[in-house]
Design an enzyme around this catalytic site. Sequence first.
Site, short mmCIF file in Angstrom:
data_model
loop_
_atom_site.label_atom_id
_atom_site.label_comp_id
_atom_site.label_asym_id
_atom_site.label_seq_id
_atom_site.Cartn_x
_atom_site.Cartn_y
_atom_site.Cartn_z
N ARG A 192 0.86 -1.17 0.00
CA ARG A 192 0.00 0.00 0.00
C ARG A 192 0.91 1.24 0.00
NH1 ARG A 192 -1.88 -3.68 3.86
NH2 ARG A 192 -3.95 -4.53 3.42
N LYS A 218 -1.87 -2.75 7.94
CA LYS A 218 -3.12 -2.39 8.60
C LYS A 218 -3.31 -3.25 9.85
CE LYS A 218 -6.03 -0.68 4.84
NZ LYS A 218 -7.28 -0.93 4.07
N HIS A 317 -2.96 -9.25 3.43
CA HIS A 317 -4.38 -9.43 3.72
C HIS A 317 -4.57 -10.57 4.71
CE1 HIS A 317 -6.08 -6.49 1.06
NE2 HIS A 317 -5.37 -6.94 0.06
#
Length: 353
Positions: A192, A218, A317
């Site tokens: 990202r 994240k 992810h």
Amino acid sequence: MRPSEIQRLTVAETADRYAEMVRAKTSTGALTPRTAEVYVRDVLTFAELAGGARVLDDLGGQDVDEVLLAFARKPDGRRRAGVAPDRRVAGPVQSAASQARFRRSLSAFFKYAVVAGWVQLDPMGAVTVRPVQRGGLRAERRALTAEQAEGLLGAARGLAETGPGGVGGRADQRTELRDGLIVLLLAAVGPRVSELTAANAEDFFVNGGTRYWRIFGKGGRTRDVPLPHPVAEVLDAYLAEGRALLDRGREPKALLLSWRGRRLARGDVQGVIDRVLARVEPGRRRGVTPHGLRHTTATHLLAAATDMDAVRRVLGHSDLSTLGRYRDELPGELEAAMRVHPLLGPVEGRRRG
């Protein structure tokens, strides 16, 4: 409990107070700095589009609808002059995903406004505008073809090879190594853009002869991603030569520095990509955003039959199902898959009975 009286505050006043509250939540761990940055940016954009001098409690659902429509037409800040996007793809300037995120930010803002006593009723209940995705991904966010990606990566490596000894510009402002490294990391690893700009030099290490990047993603999750050898070479050259030219002693940890010595901002990354794209021959050049390069990484890894769980870990992810939105079709991939069938083996050139 809600206050007994509504405070007649302007949109600008409430946006500033809300931004202060959101930033304060990062110190308690209730919000990550990246999430807070998104909320603050969206509420300040809302104040700009709605009119800062208006009283917040005077806004109704129709007013918020107008803001949402204005946001949909707002130019995407990731695109800059230099490399034009593919105009054949119609639709709003802001993607459906960006519009949905902006709407969620406004919902959170107005929920807080009700509790704080800035509005009597939450106008989001009367909003009718909904972002609808039509016709697939925008051109800038589709995966580059192999030919386009190879052209971009070749230009990035060529730029990096000129190094700080290139011609033109002040020696202490040369960014060739940095720019080449940025594009190589984005296209080869698919981080990202926030992960890229937040990276520190100490996040890169060697284990068993392989260069790794420890990415802080994240939700406080980290992942160690091995770097392909060509990318590791450019990284080492940048750390040895390129970064020192840009270092002004202001950001001792940051990997990527501006020529003023500040940590590179997210908004600067698109300009770097466009400068590298300008070096690609026109027939292989296509505009792309940092997130489009993330799509490119995922698409080509999956098309090469790379283990899905490995791709998930590279991208950071938590769920395999998320990979579906990063998977784009590549020209000729179905034909290639059927030429080497897992049950029949290579089928080309086989004698006909």
